[in-house]
Motif scaffolding. Structure first.
Motif, PDB file in Angstrom:
ATOM      1  N   LYS A  24       0.832  -1.200   0.000  1.00 28.79           N
ATOM      2  CA  LYS A  24       0.000   0.000   0.000  1.00 28.79           C
ATOM      3  C   LYS A  24       0.867   1.251   0.000  1.00 28.79           C
ATOM      4  CE  LYS A  24      -3.326   2.531   2.834  1.00 28.79           C
ATOM      5  NZ  LYS A  24      -3.858   2.678   4.199  1.00 28.79           N
ATOM      6  N   ALA A  25       1.914   1.233   0.816  1.00 28.19           N
ATOM      7  CA  ALA A  25       2.840   2.375   0.865  1.00 28.19           C
ATOM      8  C   ALA A  25       3.523   2.578  -0.477  1.00 28.19           C
ATOM      9  CB  ALA A  25       3.873   2.158   1.967  1.00 28.19           C
ATOM     10  N   ARG A  26       3.952   1.495  -1.110  1.00 28.91           N
ATOM     11  CA  ARG A  26       4.626   1.609  -2.412  1.00 28.91           C
ATOM     12  C   ARG A  26       3.635   2.044  -3.492  1.00 28.91           C
ATOM     13  NH1 ARG A  26       8.205   3.155  -0.341  1.00 28.91           N
ATOM     14  NH2 ARG A  26       9.089   3.437  -2.421  1.00 28.91           N
ATOM     15  N   PHE A  27       2.388   1.541  -3.403  1.00 29.88           N
ATOM     16  CA  PHE A  27       1.354   1.909  -4.370  1.00 29.88           C
ATOM     17  C   PHE A  27       1.113   3.411  -4.344  1.00 29.88           C
ATOM     18  CE2 PHE A  27      -3.026   2.925  -5.424  1.00 29.88           C
ATOM     19  CZ  PHE A  27      -3.238   2.244  -6.610  1.00 29.88           C
ATOM     20  N   PHE A  28       0.898   3.967  -3.159  1.00 26.63           N
ATOM     21  CA  PHE A  28       0.604   5.399  -3.069  1.00 26.63           C
ATOM     22  C   PHE A  28       1.836   6.268  -3.325  1.00 26.63           C
ATOM     23  CE2 PHE A  28      -3.255   3.975  -0.751  1.00 26.63           C
ATOM     24  CZ  PHE A  28      -4.181   4.671  -1.520  1.00 26.63           C
ATOM     25  N   ARG A  29       3.013   5.666  -3.276  1.00 22.27           N
ATOM     26  CA  ARG A  29       4.223   6.409  -3.664  1.00 22.27           C
ATOM     27  C   ARG A  29       4.352   6.485  -5.182  1.00 22.27           C
ATOM     28  NH1 ARG A  29       7.005   9.620  -4.789  1.00 22.27           N
ATOM     29  NH2 ARG A  29       9.227   9.991  -4.423  1.00 22.27           N
ATOM     30  N   ILE A  30       3.938   5.440  -5.866  1.00 22.42           N
ATOM     31  CA  ILE A  30       4.182   5.328  -7.312  1.00 22.42           C
ATOM     32  C   ILE A  30       2.963   5.699  -8.154  1.00 22.42           C
ATOM     33  CG2 ILE A  30       4.595   3.639  -9.165  1.00 22.42           C
ATOM     34  CD1 ILE A  30       7.118   4.291  -7.649  1.00 22.42           C
ATOM     35  N   TYR A  31       1.802   5.145  -7.809  1.00 23.34           N
ATOM     36  CA  TYR A  31       0.657   5.151  -8.712  1.00 23.34           C
ATOM     37  C   TYR A  31       0.003   6.512  -8.977  1.00 23.34           C
ATOM     38  CZ  TYR A  31      -0.678   0.741 -10.829  1.00 23.34           C
ATOM     39  OH  TYR A  31      -0.769  -0.340 -11.666  1.00 23.34           O
ATOM     40  N   PRO A  32      -0.208   7.357  -7.972  1.00 27.05           N
ATOM     41  CA  PRO A  32      -0.943   8.601  -8.261  1.00 27.05           C
ATOM     42  C   PRO A  32      -0.332   9.418  -9.399  1.00 27.05           C
ATOM     43  CG  PRO A  32      -0.810   8.258  -5.903  1.00 27.05           C
ATOM     44  CD  PRO A  32       0.052   7.204  -6.520  1.00 27.05           C
ATOM     45  N   LEU A  33       0.970   9.636  -9.368  1.00 27.55           N
ATOM     46  CA  LEU A  33       1.612  10.418 -10.428  1.00 27.55           C
ATOM     47  C   LEU A  33       1.631   9.641 -11.744  1.00 27.55           C
ATOM     48  CD1 LEU A  33       2.933  13.042 -11.226  1.00 27.55           C
ATOM     49  CD2 LEU A  33       5.130  12.135 -10.422  1.00 27.55           C
ATOM     50  N   HIS A  34       1.824   8.341 -11.659  1.00 31.48           N
ATOM     51  CA  HIS A  34       1.808   7.519 -12.880  1.00 31.48           C
ATOM     52  C   HIS A  34       0.461   7.617 -13.600  1.00 31.48           C
ATOM     53  CE1 HIS A  34       1.938   4.201 -15.669  1.00 31.48           C
ATOM     54  NE2 HIS A  34       0.974   3.574 -15.007  1.00 31.48           N
ATOM     55  N   PRO A  50      -2.167  -2.304 -20.216  1.00 31.22           N
ATOM     56  CA  PRO A  50      -0.862  -2.665 -19.633  1.00 31.22           C
ATOM     57  C   PRO A  50      -0.229  -1.518 -18.851  1.00 31.22           C
ATOM     58  CG  PRO A  50      -1.005  -3.489 -21.867  1.00 31.22           C
ATOM     59  CD  PRO A  50      -2.216  -2.623 -21.662  1.00 31.22           C
ATOM     60  N   ASN A  51      -0.402  -0.293 -19.323  1.00 27.39           N
ATOM     61  CA  ASN A  51       0.127   0.855 -18.583  1.00 27.39           C
ATOM     62  C   ASN A  51      -0.620   1.059 -17.272  1.00 27.39           C
ATOM     63  OD1 ASN A  51       2.225   2.992 -19.916  1.00 27.39           O
ATOM     64  ND2 ASN A  51       1.283   1.695 -21.476  1.00 27.39           N
ATOM     65  N   LEU A  52      -1.943   0.908 -17.315  1.00 29.17           N
ATOM     66  CA  LEU A  52      -2.735   1.032 -16.090  1.00 29.17           C
ATOM     67  C   LEU A  52      -2.289   0.024 -15.032  1.00 29.17           C
ATOM     68  CD1 LEU A  52      -6.373   1.556 -17.437  1.00 29.17           C
ATOM     69  CD2 LEU A  52      -5.088   3.160 -16.001  1.00 29.17           C
ATOM     70  N   LEU A  53      -1.965  -1.180 -15.476  1.00 26.87           N
ATOM     71  CA  LEU A  53      -1.562  -2.245 -14.559  1.00 26.87           C
ATOM     72  C   LEU A  53      -0.063  -2.239 -14.281  1.00 26.87           C
ATOM     73  CD1 LEU A  53      -3.721  -5.162 -16.027  1.00 26.87           C
ATOM     74  CD2 LEU A  53      -4.241  -3.719 -14.054  1.00 26.87           C
ATOM     75  N   LEU A  54       0.657  -1.342 -14.928  1.00 32.73           N
ATOM     76  CA  LEU A  54       2.108  -1.242 -14.797  1.00 32.73           C
ATOM     77  C   LEU A  54       2.823  -2.549 -15.160  1.00 32.73           C
ATOM     78  CD1 LEU A  54       3.021   0.992 -11.692  1.00 32.73           C
ATOM     79  CD2 LEU A  54       3.637   1.354 -14.077  1.00 32.73           C
ATOM     80  N   ILE A  55       2.317  -3.220 -16.186  1.00 37.29           N
ATOM     81  CA  ILE A  55       2.962  -4.466 -16.623  1.00 37.29           C
ATOM     82  C   ILE A  55       3.605  -4.304 -17.994  1.00 37.29           C
ATOM     83  CG2 ILE A  55       1.416  -5.942 -15.270  1.00 37.29           C
ATOM     84  CD1 ILE A  55      -0.117  -6.520 -17.883  1.00 37.29           C
ATOM     85  N   ILE A  61       8.803  -1.861 -13.875  1.00 38.74           N
ATOM     86  CA  ILE A  61       9.693  -2.900 -13.361  1.00 38.74           C
ATOM     87  C   ILE A  61       9.781  -2.816 -11.840  1.00 38.74           C
ATOM     88  CG2 ILE A  61      12.078  -3.742 -13.332  1.00 38.74           C
ATOM     89  CD1 ILE A  61      10.620  -4.270 -15.953  1.00 38.74           C
ATOM     90  N   GLU A  62       9.989  -1.625 -11.341  1.00 34.56           N
ATOM     91  CA  GLU A  62      10.264  -1.450  -9.914  1.00 34.56           C
ATOM     92  C   GLU A  62       9.069  -1.817  -9.041  1.00 34.56           C
ATOM     93  OE1 GLU A  62      11.976   2.193  -7.216  1.00 34.56           O
ATOM     94  OE2 GLU A  62      12.899   1.785  -9.158  1.00 34.56           O
ATOM     95  N   PHE A  63       7.867  -1.492  -9.508  1.00 28.74           N
ATOM     96  CA  PHE A  63       6.692  -1.718  -8.665  1.00 28.74           C
ATOM     97  C   PHE A  63       6.557  -3.183  -8.285  1.00 28.74           C
ATOM     98  CE2 PHE A  63       2.107  -2.498  -8.050  1.00 28.74           C
ATOM     99  CZ  PHE A  63       1.895  -1.650  -6.978  1.00 28.74           C
ATOM    100  N   TYR A  64       6.744  -4.082  -9.231  1.00 31.13           N
ATOM    101  CA  TYR A  64       6.582  -5.505  -8.929  1.00 31.13           C
ATOM    102  C   TYR A  64       7.821  -6.102  -8.266  1.00 31.13           C
ATOM    103  CZ  TYR A  64       2.207  -5.124 -11.356  1.00 31.13           C
ATOM    104  OH  TYR A  64       0.933  -4.745 -11.709  1.00 31.13           O
ATOM    105  N   ILE A  65       8.968  -5.428  -8.421  1.00 34.68           N
ATOM    106  CA  ILE A  65      10.152  -5.852  -7.674  1.00 34.68           C
ATOM    107  C   ILE A  65       9.940  -5.603  -6.181  1.00 34.68           C
ATOM    108  CG2 ILE A  65      12.571  -5.236  -7.198  1.00 34.68           C
ATOM    109  CD1 ILE A  65      13.066  -5.089 -10.150  1.00 34.68           C
ATOM    110  N   TYR A  66       9.143  -4.582  -5.848  1.00 31.71           N
ATOM    111  CA  TYR A  66       8.817  -4.344  -4.440  1.00 31.71           C
ATOM    112  C   TYR A  66       8.214  -5.592  -3.798  1.00 31.71           C
ATOM    113  CZ  TYR A  66       9.209   0.693  -5.515  1.00 31.71           C
ATOM    114  OH  TYR A  66       9.643   1.938  -5.907  1.00 31.71           O
ATOM    115  N   ALA A  67       7.293  -6.224  -4.523  1.00 37.09           N
ATOM    116  CA  ALA A  67       6.641  -7.431  -3.988  1.00 37.09           C
ATOM    117  C   ALA A  67       7.663  -8.552  -3.797  1.00 37.09           C
ATOM    118  CB  ALA A  67       5.526  -7.882  -4.924  1.00 37.09           C
ATOM    119  N   LEU A  68       8.606  -8.641  -4.745  1.00 34.29           N
ATOM    120  CA  LEU A  68       9.659  -9.652  -4.615  1.00 34.29           C
ATOM    121  C   LEU A  68      10.556  -9.331  -3.418  1.00 34.29           C
ATOM    122  CD1 LEU A  68      11.119 -12.139  -5.667  1.00 34.29           C
ATOM    123  CD2 LEU A  68      12.342 -10.663  -7.294  1.00 34.29           C
TER     124      LEU A  68
END
Length: 376
Positions: A71-81, A122-127, A148-155
């Protein structure tokens, strides 16, 4: 160890500005210097810095929760994206209007190739950077690295949660395997993913190494000499094309992050001044907003070329460039463009980034079960 790495924050801003200038093309200007023509590699510096900082922030947390972490990473990345993706769709609609009613030709027809409607989801889903079936440079092209970075967070969370005592080995193996696959030109994963994995987890390993040796104190003179040497090496490696640049540059960046984390030399002290700290703070907004602003500037050049008949927006080596009449005016326009990007980034930082961070901190409403007694 609870601290900010101010020198590394400054590097984030410097790298963002360098990437911006890499995406500019003004005839006979600083944008055509070898250093800026090679500055795309600084995106890998971003991955390393992210791995280092997140290992510092989360690596030793005992009660790490997946939901709160993501959630923290989502709100750091997604709003501006999402905001910038919307801006690009609006710009594409404007291009469609100009194409239909203004008889103005752009690099590509509207909603085709890298701005195809098929690329929106794909852009909406960041994939969009994770498969060979999607275009990593579609719409807001700098977002390829955010994908790339968003899903690396989960890893990263997985490695911390399930490999508490052996995460050092796991992080090292992920980075080493990814670097090896790049060297072998493997198609097991797309290259952008391999770059992200190798550099991000390289950054986490470097943080663990720093933590082990952070007690060491460098004499000021020696530290300054090493810092100057690292900066010279970066300028050289970025400016020159050679066979193994894609591997050597990240290793140099890893050494740079490791040493500048000590903040022991005069260059580190210089990096702590306000201008560098401000650009570091705005770096994500600078990185994410600049492509749209450059698109607008290029479009203005195309329109002026259409009106005046002058070669204001020529295509040179398959690349749209701008030429407003000479070296002095072109370099001046670069400074003006950078100023507009930074000013815009200050707005998006305050109005979008900070608002997103505030949403993450907003307490969730407790779930209330509706029963007969609660309804009465």
């Amino acid at each position: 160890m609870n601290r900010r790495f101010e020198a590394l924050d400054a590097f984030r801003g410097i790298c963002a500005i360098s990437v911006v200038i890499f995406h500019m093309h003004f005839v006979n200007s600083i944008t055509e210097l070898d250093f800026f023509r090679g500055s795309a590699v600084f995106v890998e510096f971003f991955f390393i810095l992210s791995g280092f900082v997140l290992a510092h922030g989360y690596g030793d947390k005992k009660d790490l929760n997946f939901r709160s972490f993501m959630k923290a990473r989502f709100f750091r990345i997604y709003p501006l994206h999402i905001f910038m993706l919307t801006v690009f769709i609006i710009l594409e609609l404007g291009k469609l209007f100009a194409y239909k009613f203004g008889d103005i030709s752009f690099n590509n027809p509207p909603f085709t190739n890298d701005t195809s409607i098929n690329e929106i989801v794909p852009n909406l889903l960041l994939i969009h950077s994770w498969t060979s079936f999607t275009d990593p440079l579609s719409f807001n092209y700098p977002s390829w690295s955010i994908s790339i970075e968003f899903y690396i967070y989960a890893l990263l969370f997985t490695t911390i949660a399930f490999f508490k005592t052996s995460k050092t080995i796991v992080w090292f193996c992920i980075s080493a395997i990814a670097f090896s696959l790049i060297f072998l030109k493997s198609d097991l994963l797309v290259e952008s993913v391999l770059k992200g994995l190798s550099c991000f987890f390289g950054g986490t390993v470097i943080y663990l190494l720093f933590k082990k040796i952070s007690y060491f104190r460098f004499p000021l003179t020696l530290a300054t000499l090493i810092e100057v040497l690292l900066i010279i090496l970066i300028i050289f490696v970025v400016s020159v094309n050679f066979k193994y640049k894609s591997l050597i540059a990240p290793f140099l960046f890893l050494l740079t992050v490791l040493f500048f984390a000590f903040e022991a030399g005069l260059i580190s002290k210089l990096l702590k001044i306000k201008i560098f700290q401000t650009t570091g703070k705005l770096s994500y907004s600078i990185y994410m907003t600049h492509a749209a602003i450059l698109f607008i500037f290029n479009s203005i050049g195309i329109v002026l070329q259409k009106i005046t008949g002058e070669s204001i927006a020529p295509i040179i080596n398959s690349q749209r460039s701008l030429d407003f009449g000479g070296q002095l005016i072109n370099n001046t326009l670069i400074l003006i463009t950078l100023s507009i990007i930074i000013y815009t980034s200050k707005i998006t930082y305050n109005k979008i980034e900070l608002k997103g961070l505030a949403l993450n901190k907003k307490p969730e409403k407790p779930f209330i079960k509706l029963t007969g007694s609660t309804l009465r």
